[in-house]
Write a protein that holds these residues in place. Structure first.
Motif, PDB file in Angstrom:
ATOM      1  N   ALA A 157      22.438   5.631  35.607  1.00  0.00           N
ATOM      2  CA  ALA A 157      23.848   5.711  35.958  1.00  0.00           C
ATOM      3  C   ALA A 157      23.968   6.154  37.411  1.00  0.00           C
ATOM      4  O   ALA A 157      23.244   7.034  37.853  1.00  0.00           O
ATOM      5  CB  ALA A 157      24.561   6.701  35.043  1.00  0.00           C
ATOM      6  N   CYS A 158      24.862   5.518  38.141  1.00  0.00           N
ATOM      7  CA  CYS A 158      25.066   5.824  39.556  1.00  0.00           C
ATOM      8  C   CYS A 158      26.515   6.224  39.810  1.00  0.00           C
ATOM      9  O   CYS A 158      27.406   5.871  39.045  1.00  0.00           O
ATOM     10  CB  CYS A 158      24.744   4.605  40.417  1.00  0.00           C
ATOM     11  SG  CYS A 158      23.051   4.059  40.301  1.00  0.00           S
ATOM     12  N   ASP A 159      26.715   6.934  40.911  1.00  0.00           N
ATOM     13  CA  ASP A 159      28.052   7.309  41.353  1.00  0.00           C
ATOM     14  C   ASP A 159      28.757   6.044  41.836  1.00  0.00           C
ATOM     15  O   ASP A 159      28.385   5.448  42.841  1.00  0.00           O
ATOM     16  CB  ASP A 159      27.946   8.350  42.473  1.00  0.00           C
ATOM     17  CG  ASP A 159      29.300   8.828  42.967  1.00  0.00           C
ATOM     18  OD1 ASP A 159      30.341   8.371  42.447  1.00  0.00           O
ATOM     19  OD2 ASP A 159      29.313   9.674  43.880  1.00  0.00           O
ATOM     20  N   ARG A 160      29.782   5.638  41.111  1.00  0.00           N
ATOM     21  CA  ARG A 160      30.482   4.388  41.427  1.00  0.00           C
ATOM     22  C   ARG A 160      31.315   4.487  42.691  1.00  0.00           C
ATOM     23  O   ARG A 160      31.660   3.472  43.283  1.00  0.00           O
ATOM     24  CB  ARG A 160      31.381   3.977  40.263  1.00  0.00           C
ATOM     25  CG  ARG A 160      30.599   3.628  39.018  1.00  0.00           C
ATOM     26  CD  ARG A 160      31.517   3.311  37.899  1.00  0.00           C
ATOM     27  NE  ARG A 160      32.290   4.517  37.586  1.00  0.00           N
ATOM     28  CZ  ARG A 160      33.123   4.643  36.579  1.00  0.00           C
ATOM     29  NH1 ARG A 160      33.340   3.626  35.804  1.00  0.00           N
ATOM     30  NH2 ARG A 160      33.757   5.764  36.346  1.00  0.00           N
ATOM     31  N   ARG A 161      31.679   5.686  43.117  1.00  0.00           N
ATOM     32  CA  ARG A 161      32.514   5.849  44.304  1.00  0.00           C
ATOM     33  C   ARG A 161      31.695   6.094  45.573  1.00  0.00           C
ATOM     34  O   ARG A 161      32.264   6.288  46.637  1.00  0.00           O
ATOM     35  CB  ARG A 161      33.483   7.007  44.089  1.00  0.00           C
ATOM     36  CG  ARG A 161      34.469   6.724  42.982  1.00  0.00           C
ATOM     37  CD  ARG A 161      35.493   7.797  42.891  1.00  0.00           C
ATOM     38  NE  ARG A 161      36.420   7.531  41.815  1.00  0.00           N
ATOM     39  CZ  ARG A 161      37.529   8.192  41.630  1.00  0.00           C
ATOM     40  NH1 ARG A 161      37.848   9.168  42.443  1.00  0.00           N
ATOM     41  NH2 ARG A 161      38.321   7.894  40.634  1.00  0.00           N
ATOM     42  N   TRP A 162      30.369   6.087  45.467  1.00  0.00           N
ATOM     43  CA  TRP A 162      29.537   6.417  46.612  1.00  0.00           C
ATOM     44  C   TRP A 162      29.738   5.434  47.764  1.00  0.00           C
ATOM     45  O   TRP A 162      29.855   5.835  48.921  1.00  0.00           O
ATOM     46  CB  TRP A 162      28.066   6.453  46.202  1.00  0.00           C
ATOM     47  CG  TRP A 162      27.170   6.820  47.336  1.00  0.00           C
ATOM     48  CD1 TRP A 162      26.921   8.071  47.823  1.00  0.00           C
ATOM     49  CD2 TRP A 162      26.401   5.922  48.141  1.00  0.00           C
ATOM     50  NE1 TRP A 162      26.047   8.007  48.871  1.00  0.00           N
ATOM     51  CE2 TRP A 162      25.718   6.694  49.086  1.00  0.00           C
ATOM     52  CE3 TRP A 162      26.231   4.551  48.143  1.00  0.00           C
ATOM     53  CZ2 TRP A 162      24.869   6.144  50.035  1.00  0.00           C
ATOM     54  CZ3 TRP A 162      25.392   3.992  49.095  1.00  0.00           C
ATOM     55  CH2 TRP A 162      24.726   4.791  50.021  1.00  0.00           C
ATOM     56  N   THR A 209      22.467   9.923  41.068  1.00  0.00           N
ATOM     57  CA  THR A 209      22.053   9.004  40.007  1.00  0.00           C
ATOM     58  C   THR A 209      21.471   9.828  38.867  1.00  0.00           C
ATOM     59  O   THR A 209      21.025  10.956  39.065  1.00  0.00           O
ATOM     60  CB  THR A 209      20.991   8.005  40.510  1.00  0.00           C
ATOM     61  OG1 THR A 209      19.907   8.725  41.068  1.00  0.00           O
ATOM     62  CG2 THR A 209      21.552   7.054  41.543  1.00  0.00           C
ATOM     63  N   VAL A 269      32.091  14.520  41.019  1.00  0.00           N
ATOM     64  CA  VAL A 269      31.282  13.320  40.814  1.00  0.00           C
ATOM     65  C   VAL A 269      31.104  13.063  39.324  1.00  0.00           C
ATOM     66  O   VAL A 269      31.164  11.922  38.864  1.00  0.00           O
ATOM     67  CB  VAL A 269      29.909  13.455  41.518  1.00  0.00           C
ATOM     68  CG1 VAL A 269      28.981  12.321  41.130  1.00  0.00           C
ATOM     69  CG2 VAL A 269      30.084  13.502  43.024  1.00  0.00           C
ATOM     70  N   ASN A 275      34.420  11.820  37.889  1.00  0.00           N
ATOM     71  CA  ASN A 275      34.697  10.432  38.278  1.00  0.00           C
ATOM     72  C   ASN A 275      33.755   9.414  37.645  1.00  0.00           C
ATOM     73  O   ASN A 275      34.051   8.224  37.659  1.00  0.00           O
ATOM     74  CB  ASN A 275      34.608  10.286  39.797  1.00  0.00           C
ATOM     75  CG  ASN A 275      35.661  11.072  40.525  1.00  0.00           C
ATOM     76  OD1 ASN A 275      36.694  11.426  39.964  1.00  0.00           O
ATOM     77  ND2 ASN A 275      35.405  11.375  41.781  1.00  0.00           N
ATOM     78  N   ASN A 276      32.619   9.884  37.133  1.00  0.00           N
ATOM     79  CA  ASN A 276      31.602   8.982  36.593  1.00  0.00           C
ATOM     80  C   ASN A 276      31.160   9.427  35.204  1.00  0.00           C
ATOM     81  O   ASN A 276      30.196  10.178  35.061  1.00  0.00           O
ATOM     82  CB  ASN A 276      30.389   8.948  37.536  1.00  0.00           C
ATOM     83  CG  ASN A 276      30.745   8.414  38.888  1.00  0.00           C
ATOM     84  OD1 ASN A 276      30.889   7.226  39.064  1.00  0.00           O
ATOM     85  ND2 ASN A 276      30.912   9.320  39.847  1.00  0.00           N
ATOM     86  N   ASP A 300      29.469   8.022  32.945  1.00  0.00           N
ATOM     87  CA  ASP A 300      28.073   7.702  32.607  1.00  0.00           C
ATOM     88  C   ASP A 300      27.124   8.793  33.096  1.00  0.00           C
ATOM     89  O   ASP A 300      26.199   9.179  32.386  1.00  0.00           O
ATOM     90  CB  ASP A 300      27.659   6.356  33.210  1.00  0.00           C
ATOM     91  CG  ASP A 300      28.391   5.189  32.581  1.00  0.00           C
ATOM     92  OD1 ASP A 300      28.902   5.359  31.461  1.00  0.00           O
ATOM     93  OD2 ASP A 300      28.447   4.121  33.204  1.00  0.00           O
ATOM     94  N   LEU A 301      27.350   9.279  34.303  1.00  0.00           N
ATOM     95  CA  LEU A 301      26.536  10.388  34.819  1.00  0.00           C
ATOM     96  C   LEU A 301      26.703  11.613  33.931  1.00  0.00           C
ATOM     97  O   LEU A 301      25.737  12.294  33.598  1.00  0.00           O
ATOM     98  CB  LEU A 301      26.944  10.744  36.251  1.00  0.00           C
ATOM     99  CG  LEU A 301      26.506   9.809  37.357  1.00  0.00           C
ATOM    100  CD1 LEU A 301      27.161  10.206  38.673  1.00  0.00           C
ATOM    101  CD2 LEU A 301      25.006   9.824  37.504  1.00  0.00           C
TER     102      LEU A 301
END
Length: 185
Positions: free
Chosen positions: A23-28, A81, A132, A135-136, A138-139
């Motif tokens: 899972a990654c930070d989608r707003r990065w 991530t 973070v 906002n995410n 999944d993370l």
């Protein structure tokens, strides 16, 4: 810290994991774009003002460019991530990784901006912005599952209250989003 996970890139999953599980930070990317635009805008404005005042020289221009680069480095967002059993934060120059399935403590650090510090039994530490995780989802799911596994094992000695507060915050944000989308706001 000398642990072999510290040398891996944060985007490469540990052995046995696939990219689908990461899972990654989608707003990065948007945050990175904002850092670039802000730095470029300030640099352009300073150069334009100096040029308009007929004071722009090679030395002054170099100093302004250095200031613009420094501003970019300050604004550069860390890339967060997570996967099964790990969470990583990669800044401009270095990255840190923590084993979330072996957590010892989760603490909130207050200051100019709130930070969440995760520490594992191997001595690795990662600091991230709690927003973070909000906002995410999944993370957050990766961290929550592994952190509660650490608590069940007895290695997590400090931080269950912090995790509960973050979970409540995420639930509250999710409910507000559902209400906004459904028009029940």
């Amino acid at each position: 810290m000398g642990h072999r996970d510290d040398t891996r890139d944060d985007v490469i999953p540990p052995s046995g994991a696939t990219f689908a599980e990461v899972a990654c930070d989608r707003r990065w990317a948007g945050d990175l774009r904002s850092a670039i635009l802000c730095s470029a805008a300030i640099l352009s404005l300073i150069l334009l003002i100096d040029w308009g005042a007929d004071r722009l020289t090679v030395v002054r221009g170099s100093l302004w460019v250095g200031l613009g680069v420094l501003l970019f480095l300050v604004l550069f967002p860390p890339r967060v991530t997570a996967g099964e059993g790990w969470l990583a934060s990669r800044g401009f120059l270095r990255g840190r990784r923590v084993r979330t399935d072996l957590l010892v403590s989760v603490r909130v650090l207050d200051g100019v901006s709130q930070r969440l510090r995760l520490r594992d039994v191997l001595g690795n530490r990662v600091e991230i912005d709690p927003q973070v995780l909000v906002n995410n989802p999944d993370l957050w799911r990766h961290l929550e599952r592994d952190a509660y596994e650490s608590a069940a094992r007895g290695s997590l000695t400090c931080g269950e209250t912090v995790l509960r507060r973050i979970s409540q915050r995420i639930d509250r944000e999710t409910a507000l989003t559902v209400f906004k989308v459904s028009g029940l706001e």
